[in-house]
Design a protein around this motif. Structure first.
Motif, mmCIF file in Angstrom:
data_model
loop_
_atom_site.group_PDB
_atom_site.id
_atom_site.type_symbol
_atom_site.label_atom_id
_atom_site.label_comp_id
_atom_site.label_asym_id
_atom_site.label_seq_id
_atom_site.Cartn_x
_atom_site.Cartn_y
_atom_site.Cartn_z
ATOM 1 N N LEU A 71 -48.534 -48.518 26.703
ATOM 2 C CA LEU A 71 -47.847 -49.775 26.406
ATOM 3 C C LEU A 71 -46.367 -49.680 26.729
ATOM 4 N N LEU A 72 -45.744 -48.569 26.354
ATOM 5 C CA LEU A 72 -44.318 -48.385 26.641
ATOM 6 C C LEU A 72 -44.071 -48.286 28.138
ATOM 7 N N SER A 73 -44.987 -47.642 28.845
ATOM 8 C CA SER A 73 -44.847 -47.526 30.293
ATOM 9 C C SER A 73 -44.963 -48.896 30.956
ATOM 10 N N LYS A 74 -45.902 -49.701 30.471
ATOM 11 C CA LYS A 74 -46.085 -51.046 31.018
ATOM 12 C C LYS A 74 -44.877 -51.918 30.740
ATOM 13 N N ALA A 75 -44.263 -51.737 29.557
ATOM 14 C CA ALA A 75 -43.096 -52.539 29.190
ATOM 15 C C ALA A 75 -41.838 -52.104 29.919
ATOM 16 N N GLY A 76 -41.867 -50.891 30.493
ATOM 17 C CA GLY A 76 -40.723 -50.421 31.255
ATOM 18 C C GLY A 76 -39.566 -49.941 30.412
ATOM 19 N N THR A 77 -39.833 -49.504 29.184
ATOM 20 C CA THR A 77 -38.757 -48.979 28.340
ATOM 21 C C THR A 77 -38.471 -47.530 28.735
ATOM 22 N N THR A 78 -37.288 -47.303 29.234
ATOM 23 C CA THR A 78 -36.931 -45.978 29.767
ATOM 24 C C THR A 78 -35.904 -45.255 28.912
ATOM 25 N N ASP A 79 -35.261 -45.953 27.941
ATOM 26 C CA ASP A 79 -34.257 -45.268 27.122
ATOM 27 C C ASP A 79 -34.953 -44.452 26.039
ATOM 28 N N ASN A 80 -34.172 -43.644 25.334
ATOM 29 C CA ASN A 80 -34.705 -42.772 24.294
ATOM 30 C C ASN A 80 -34.442 -43.298 22.892
ATOM 31 N N LYS A 81 -34.053 -44.559 22.777
ATOM 32 C CA LYS A 81 -33.743 -45.121 21.471
ATOM 33 C C LYS A 81 -35.034 -45.365 20.680
ATOM 34 N N THR A 82 -34.963 -45.125 19.379
ATOM 35 C CA THR A 82 -36.081 -45.393 18.484
ATOM 36 C C THR A 82 -35.575 -46.216 17.304
ATOM 37 N N ALA A 83 -36.500 -46.792 16.549
ATOM 38 C CA ALA A 83 -36.164 -47.577 15.360
ATOM 39 C C ALA A 83 -37.047 -47.120 14.217
ATOM 40 N N SER A 84 -36.507 -47.161 12.999
ATOM 41 C CA SER A 84 -37.242 -46.677 11.832
ATOM 42 C C SER A 84 -38.187 -47.718 11.261
ATOM 43 N N THR A 85 -37.978 -48.986 11.600
ATOM 44 C CA THR A 85 -38.843 -50.077 11.124
ATOM 45 C C THR A 85 -39.163 -50.999 12.290
ATOM 46 N N PRO A 86 -40.306 -51.704 12.252
ATOM 47 C CA PRO A 86 -40.645 -52.597 13.369
ATOM 48 C C PRO A 86 -39.658 -53.755 13.535
ATOM 49 N N ALA A 123 -36.154 -58.642 19.403
ATOM 50 C CA ALA A 123 -37.129 -58.249 18.385
ATOM 51 C C ALA A 123 -38.264 -57.435 18.998
ATOM 52 N N VAL A 124 -38.708 -57.829 20.196
ATOM 53 C CA VAL A 124 -39.773 -57.083 20.865
ATOM 54 C C VAL A 124 -39.302 -55.676 21.219
ATOM 55 N N LEU A 125 -38.077 -55.541 21.693
ATOM 56 C CA LEU A 125 -37.546 -54.218 22.021
ATOM 57 C C LEU A 125 -37.505 -53.329 20.785
ATOM 58 N N ARG A 126 -37.165 -53.910 19.646
ATOM 59 C CA ARG A 126 -37.138 -53.097 18.423
ATOM 60 C C ARG A 126 -38.536 -52.611 18.062
ATOM 61 N N ILE A 127 -39.538 -53.480 18.214
ATOM 62 C CA ILE A 127 -40.917 -53.066 17.932
ATOM 63 C C ILE A 127 -41.324 -51.917 18.846
ATOM 64 N N LEU A 128 -40.982 -52.033 20.133
ATOM 65 C CA LEU A 128 -41.329 -50.973 21.076
ATOM 66 C C LEU A 128 -40.614 -49.667 20.731
#
Length: 308
Positions: free
Chosen positions: A144-159, A195-200
């Motif tokens: 899913l992350l690969s399909k969305a194209g998220t390449t950074d290393n940022k994470t979030a503690s909550t959706p 909001a979608v980026l935070r979920i990812l």
């Protein structure tokens, strides 16, 4: 177990005709009558399931009344559970000889491939050891992350951010909504995409989190129900939430916006409780089919910490 070309096994109970395929010559005005199901035929899934059900019944299995894909057979050696999803199936039993005999019987009826011990099923990765079974969706999340194209290393503690309320036209429209629409729906704005980026990013940070089911857990069922009120800024509908534990294991959960607008927080809670009770009754019936009947009432906890 995996059934090869499952839909081709179905027998048609009605007359179905088709034009000849390319390369087949027939007299003008003639058509082909199908005697077996084909992929792309709308009757094919039903015909395949009816064929498999009749085969399983002939082998002594009984279909569950509460899950159409579950078949059970109880003998002196134990109970065999067979779960079918389209052309994939899980077979479990404490009697390895019974499973081996079942595999041989099914293989004589259908062309099948034995995939060995359960490791992956419907997006779930399954790992087992002496303590129990561990389920996670690391591969599904990675895809899913690969399909969305998220390449950074940022994470979030909550959706989502605390007390976040999204609404139509929240921020300027996106210039290219294509990527967002892969994740959600049309008419996206900038706040929706944030909001979608935070979920990812939350998924990236919890990729290897999962559920652990211990072999030593007891099997009493208990549930929890809750609802907010007036949370959707657009239609003022509430959200129902519930989850159920079987012993120490989480087995069922849901969070979904209610279909009607509640006129009070009490009404929202009752609607949530009705949905939770419906799931509770279904779970008790299903567990009984699987050989784990609940002989005592199931406690159901509401948001005010009271049990009913």
């Amino acid at each position: 177990m995996d059934v090869k070309n499952a839909f081709l096994n179905g027998d048609l109970s009605e007359e179905v005709y088709m034009t000849p395929p390319p390369g087949v010559r027939l007299p003008q005005g003639h058509v082909c009558r199908l005697r077996k199901a084909l992929y792309g035929l709308k009757q094919a899934p039903r015909a395949w399931f009816e064929k498999f059900s009749s085969t399983a019944t002939s082998l002594g299995f009984s279909p569950s009344n509460y899950d159409s894909g579950l078949f059970t057979r109880t003998t002196e050696a134990g109970t065999i559970l067979l779960l079918l999803y389209v052309d994939d199936m899980i077979i479990t039993d404490s009697d390895s000889t019974g499973i081996a005999n079942l595999k041989a019987s099914l293989s004589s009826c259908f062309e099948m491939k034995d995939l060995g011990s359960l490791h992956y099923f419907l997006g779930l990765e399954v790992l087992s050891d002496s303590s129990g079974i561990y389920l996670c969706q690391a591969k599904y999340t990675s895809d899913l992350l690969s399909k969305a194209g998220t390449t950074d290393n940022k994470t979030a503690s909550t959706p989502l951010e605390h007390n976040l309320h999204l609404a139509p036209n929240a921020g300027p429209p996106l210039r290219d909504p294509t990527l967002y629409r892969h994740q959600f729906m049309s008419s996206p704005c900038s706040d929706h995409y944030v909001a979608v980026l935070r979920i990812l990013r939350y998924l990236k940070g919890t990729m290897f989190h999962g559920l652990h089911f211990t072999y030593t857990s007891s099997l009493p069922l208990r549930g929890f129900s809750d609802a907010d009120w007036d949370s959707d800024m657009t239609d003022r509908r509430s959200t129902t939430g519930y989850f159920f534990f079987l012993g120490d294991s989480l087995i069922s959960w849901r969070s979904k916006k209610q279909s009607l607008t509640a006129r009070s927080s009490t009404e929202a809670e009752y609607r949530a409780l009705a949905d939770t009770a419906q799931e509770l009754v279904w779970l008790r019936w299903l567990l009984s089919d699987m050989g784990a009947p609940q002989h005592s009432p199931t406690p159901l906890w509401c948001n005010n910490n009271s049990a009913i």
